[in-house]
Design a protein around this motif. Structure first.
Motif, PDB file in Angstrom:
ATOM      1  N   GLY A   1       0.794  -1.297  -0.016  1.00  0.00           N
ATOM      2  CA  GLY A   1       0.073   0.037  -0.084  1.00  0.00           C
ATOM      3  C   GLY A   1       0.766   1.143  -0.004  1.00  0.00           C
ATOM      4  O   GLY A   1       2.075   1.445  -0.173  1.00  0.00           O
ATOM      5  N   THR A   2       0.222   2.316   0.397  1.00  0.00           N
ATOM      6  CA  THR A   2       1.086   3.630   0.367  1.00  0.00           C
ATOM      7  C   THR A   2       1.232   3.879   1.775  1.00  0.00           C
ATOM      8  O   THR A   2       0.426   3.961   2.809  1.00  0.00           O
ATOM      9  CB  THR A   2       0.203   4.820  -0.403  1.00  0.00           C
ATOM     10  OG1 THR A   2      -0.405   4.361  -1.714  1.00  0.00           O
ATOM     11  CG2 THR A   2       0.628   6.043  -0.237  1.00  0.00           C
ATOM     12  N   VAL A   3       2.381   4.360   2.239  1.00  0.00           N
ATOM     13  CA  VAL A   3       2.664   4.650   3.406  1.00  0.00           C
ATOM     14  C   VAL A   3       2.139   6.281   3.638  1.00  0.00           C
ATOM     15  O   VAL A   3       2.245   6.873   2.916  1.00  0.00           O
ATOM     16  CB  VAL A   3       4.353   4.749   3.539  1.00  0.00           C
ATOM     17  CG1 VAL A   3       4.906   5.213   5.018  1.00  0.00           C
ATOM     18  CG2 VAL A   3       4.878   3.178   3.147  1.00  0.00           C
ATOM     19  N   GLU A   4       1.787   6.242   5.061  1.00  0.00           N
ATOM     20  CA  GLU A   4       1.314   7.539   5.382  1.00  0.00           C
ATOM     21  C   GLU A   4       1.876   7.961   6.814  1.00  0.00           C
ATOM     22  O   GLU A   4       2.435   7.308   7.598  1.00  0.00           O
ATOM     23  CB  GLU A   4      -0.435   7.554   5.606  1.00  0.00           C
ATOM     24  CG  GLU A   4      -1.302   7.042   4.714  1.00  0.00           C
ATOM     25  CD  GLU A   4      -2.604   6.668   5.004  1.00  0.00           C
ATOM     26  OE1 GLU A   4      -2.795   6.857   6.290  1.00  0.00           O
ATOM     27  OE2 GLU A   4      -3.279   6.243   4.205  1.00  0.00           O
ATOM     28  N   ALA A   5       2.168   9.255   6.619  1.00  0.00           N
ATOM     29  CA  ALA A   5       2.641   9.886   8.031  1.00  0.00           C
ATOM     30  C   ALA A   5       1.588   9.689   9.278  1.00  0.00           C
ATOM     31  O   ALA A   5       0.283   9.724   9.132  1.00  0.00           O
ATOM     32  CB  ALA A   5       2.918  11.309   7.973  1.00  0.00           C
ATOM     33  N   GLY A   6       2.026   9.265  10.507  1.00  0.00           N
ATOM     34  CA  GLY A   6       1.529   9.025  11.555  1.00  0.00           C
ATOM     35  C   GLY A   6       1.335  10.593  12.207  1.00  0.00           C
ATOM     36  O   GLY A   6       1.619  11.521  11.688  1.00  0.00           O
ATOM     37  N   VAL A   7       0.352  10.421  13.416  1.00  0.00           N
ATOM     38  CA  VAL A   7       0.226  11.712  14.108  1.00  0.00           C
ATOM     39  C   VAL A   7       1.188  12.286  14.795  1.00  0.00           C
ATOM     40  O   VAL A   7       1.305  13.371  15.039  1.00  0.00           O
ATOM     41  CB  VAL A   7      -1.058  11.558  14.810  1.00  0.00           C
ATOM     42  CG1 VAL A   7      -2.399  11.250  14.104  1.00  0.00           C
ATOM     43  CG2 VAL A   7      -0.875  10.478  15.948  1.00  0.00           C
ATOM     44  N   GLU A   8       2.300  11.269  15.078  1.00  0.00           N
ATOM     45  CA  GLU A   8       3.537  11.539  15.861  1.00  0.00           C
ATOM     46  C   GLU A   8       4.613  11.883  14.931  1.00  0.00           C
ATOM     47  O   GLU A   8       4.558  11.044  14.069  1.00  0.00           O
ATOM     48  CB  GLU A   8       3.804  10.740  16.945  1.00  0.00           C
ATOM     49  CG  GLU A   8       2.556  10.370  17.950  1.00  0.00           C
ATOM     50  CD  GLU A   8       2.455  11.826  19.112  1.00  0.00           C
ATOM     51  OE1 GLU A   8       3.626  12.372  19.241  1.00  0.00           O
ATOM     52  OE2 GLU A   8       1.417  11.959  19.590  1.00  0.00           O
ATOM     53  N   PRO A   9       5.598  12.643  15.104  1.00  0.00           N
ATOM     54  CA  PRO A   9       6.719  12.856  14.217  1.00  0.00           C
ATOM     55  C   PRO A   9       7.345  11.643  14.262  1.00  0.00           C
ATOM     56  O   PRO A   9       7.558  10.654  15.066  1.00  0.00           O
ATOM     57  CB  PRO A   9       7.453  13.858  14.963  1.00  0.00           C
ATOM     58  CG  PRO A   9       6.418  14.549  15.941  1.00  0.00           C
ATOM     59  CD  PRO A   9       5.522  13.636  16.370  1.00  0.00           C
ATOM     60  N   GLY A  10       7.829  11.253  12.905  1.00  0.00           N
ATOM     61  CA  GLY A  10       8.565   9.977  12.692  1.00  0.00           C
ATOM     62  C   GLY A  10       7.874   8.768  12.563  1.00  0.00           C
ATOM     63  O   GLY A  10       8.521   7.622  12.337  1.00  0.00           O
ATOM     64  N   CYS A  11       6.697   8.592  12.819  1.00  0.00           N
ATOM     65  CA  CYS A  11       5.955   7.470  12.766  1.00  0.00           C
ATOM     66  C   CYS A  11       5.081   7.406  11.340  1.00  0.00           C
ATOM     67  O   CYS A  11       4.779   8.331  11.013  1.00  0.00           O
ATOM     68  CB  CYS A  11       4.591   7.628  13.856  1.00  0.00           C
ATOM     69  SG  CYS A  11       5.153   7.771  15.487  1.00  0.00           S
ATOM     70  N   LEU A  12       5.081   5.993  10.837  1.00  0.00           N
ATOM     71  CA  LEU A  12       4.807   5.915   9.719  1.00  0.00           C
ATOM     72  C   LEU A  12       3.765   4.790   9.990  1.00  0.00           C
ATOM     73  O   LEU A  12       3.930   3.859  10.380  1.00  0.00           O
ATOM     74  CB  LEU A  12       5.898   5.313   8.672  1.00  0.00           C
ATOM     75  CG  LEU A  12       7.043   6.409   8.477  1.00  0.00           C
ATOM     76  CD1 LEU A  12       8.225   5.576   7.913  1.00  0.00           C
ATOM     77  CD2 LEU A  12       6.526   7.652   7.692  1.00  0.00           C
ATOM     78  N   MET A  13       2.860   4.867   8.958  1.00  0.00           N
ATOM     79  CA  MET A  13       1.531   3.990   8.835  1.00  0.00           C
ATOM     80  C   MET A  13       1.393   3.255   7.543  1.00  0.00           C
ATOM     81  O   MET A  13       1.587   4.062   6.831  1.00  0.00           O
ATOM     82  CB  MET A  13       0.213   4.704   9.460  1.00  0.00           C
ATOM     83  CG  MET A  13       0.098   5.439  10.775  1.00  0.00           C
ATOM     84  SD  MET A  13       0.597   4.339  11.870  1.00  0.00           S
ATOM     85  CE  MET A  13      -0.867   3.588  11.950  1.00  0.00           C
ATOM     86  N   LEU A  14       0.850   1.960   7.555  1.00  0.00           N
ATOM     87  CA  LEU A  14       0.410   1.509   6.196  1.00  0.00           C
ATOM     88  C   LEU A  14      -0.530   0.438   6.594  1.00  0.00           C
ATOM     89  O   LEU A  14      -0.406  -0.505   7.497  1.00  0.00           O
ATOM     90  CB  LEU A  14       1.765   0.542   5.971  1.00  0.00           C
ATOM     91  CG  LEU A  14       1.502  -0.312   4.452  1.00  0.00           C
ATOM     92  CD1 LEU A  14       1.163   0.768   3.330  1.00  0.00           C
ATOM     93  CD2 LEU A  14       2.626  -1.234   4.352  1.00  0.00           C
ATOM     94  N   ASP A  15      -1.742   0.700   6.115  1.00  0.00           N
ATOM     95  CA  ASP A  15      -2.984  -0.185   6.088  1.00  0.00           C
ATOM     96  C   ASP A  15      -3.229  -0.535   7.488  1.00  0.00           C
ATOM     97  O   ASP A  15      -3.505  -1.541   8.035  1.00  0.00           O
ATOM     98  CB  ASP A  15      -2.757  -1.689   5.377  1.00  0.00           C
ATOM     99  CG  ASP A  15      -4.095  -2.481   4.970  1.00  0.00           C
ATOM    100  OD1 ASP A  15      -5.044  -1.782   4.938  1.00  0.00           O
ATOM    101  OD2 ASP A  15      -3.830  -3.648   4.898  1.00  0.00           O
ATOM    102  N   GLY A  16      -3.120   0.397   8.677  1.00  0.00           N
ATOM    103  CA  GLY A  16      -3.513   0.292   9.777  1.00  0.00           C
ATOM    104  C   GLY A  16      -2.513  -0.102  10.810  1.00  0.00           C
ATOM    105  O   GLY A  16      -2.467  -0.405  11.953  1.00  0.00           O
ATOM    106  N   PHE A  17      -1.321  -0.332  10.278  1.00  0.00           N
ATOM    107  CA  PHE A  17      -0.105  -0.820  10.992  1.00  0.00           C
ATOM    108  C   PHE A  17       0.913   0.317  11.209  1.00  0.00           C
ATOM    109  O   PHE A  17       1.204   0.831  10.035  1.00  0.00           O
ATOM    110  CB  PHE A  17       0.676  -1.882  10.317  1.00  0.00           C
ATOM    111  CG  PHE A  17      -0.224  -3.414  10.271  1.00  0.00           C
ATOM    112  CD1 PHE A  17      -0.415  -4.314  11.571  1.00  0.00           C
ATOM    113  CD2 PHE A  17      -1.072  -3.909   9.198  1.00  0.00           C
ATOM    114  CE1 PHE A  17      -0.990  -5.286  11.387  1.00  0.00           C
ATOM    115  CE2 PHE A  17      -1.678  -4.875   9.223  1.00  0.00           C
ATOM    116  CZ  PHE A  17      -1.608  -5.609  10.408  1.00  0.00           C
TER     117      PHE A  17
END
Length: 149
Positions: free
Chosen positions: A89-105
């Motif tokens: 999928g497409t990596v998304e930025a998390g709500v905290e700095p440096g956090c990366l999200m992918l498909d709920g993970f």
């Protein structure tokens, strides 16, 4: 008259501390003195966690600390280990700095040059629902490998 008394008191205190220091090696082992029996010799540490032991390997720098020309080239891809999952999928930025999200993970580890916000990737790793992180969202997913797709 006061100065000689103070000097004598300081001399007595130093002598007492020196005498106490001579009775014990001060290393906390409580080893006997040579007059009490045979001398005690110490063996080198064989504890792998002891950095002073003779078999302690020198610290090595992680591969990411090497300049780009010195990084090891990736070899053939290995099959995922037991319990590993693959998500794309497409990596998304998390709500905290440096956090990366992918498909709920929440992506933990992995190559940060591949795992950037907006990148389309395929990631192999293991979900770690009991892992504590500072990202405060998603299920932590320990990344074993990642590639752009």
């Amino acid at each position: 008259m006061k100065t000689p008394r103070m000097a004598l008191a300081a001399l007595v205190a130093c002598a007492a501390l020196t005498a106490c220091g001579g009775q014990d090696a001060g290393d906390g082992t409580g080893s006997p003195s040579p007059s009490e029996g045979s001398p005690v010799t110490s063996m080198p540490s064989t504890d792998p966690a002891d950095p002073t032991g003779p078999s302690a390997p020198p610290p090595s720098a992680p591969a990411t600390a090497l300049p780009p020309t010195k990084r090891p080239t990736p070899g053939p891809s290995l099959p995922p280990g037991p319990g590993a999952h693959t998500i794309s999928g497409t990596v998304e930025a998390g709500v905290e700095p440096g956090c990366l999200m992918l498909d709920g993970f929440q992506l933990v580890g992995g190559p940060r040059d591949v795992l950037t916000a907006g990148a389309k990737v395929t990631v192999t790793g293991k979900p770690q629902p009991d892992m504590l992180t500072t990202c405060q969202q998603g299920i932590p997913f320990t990344v074993e490998s990642a590639r752009r797709s």
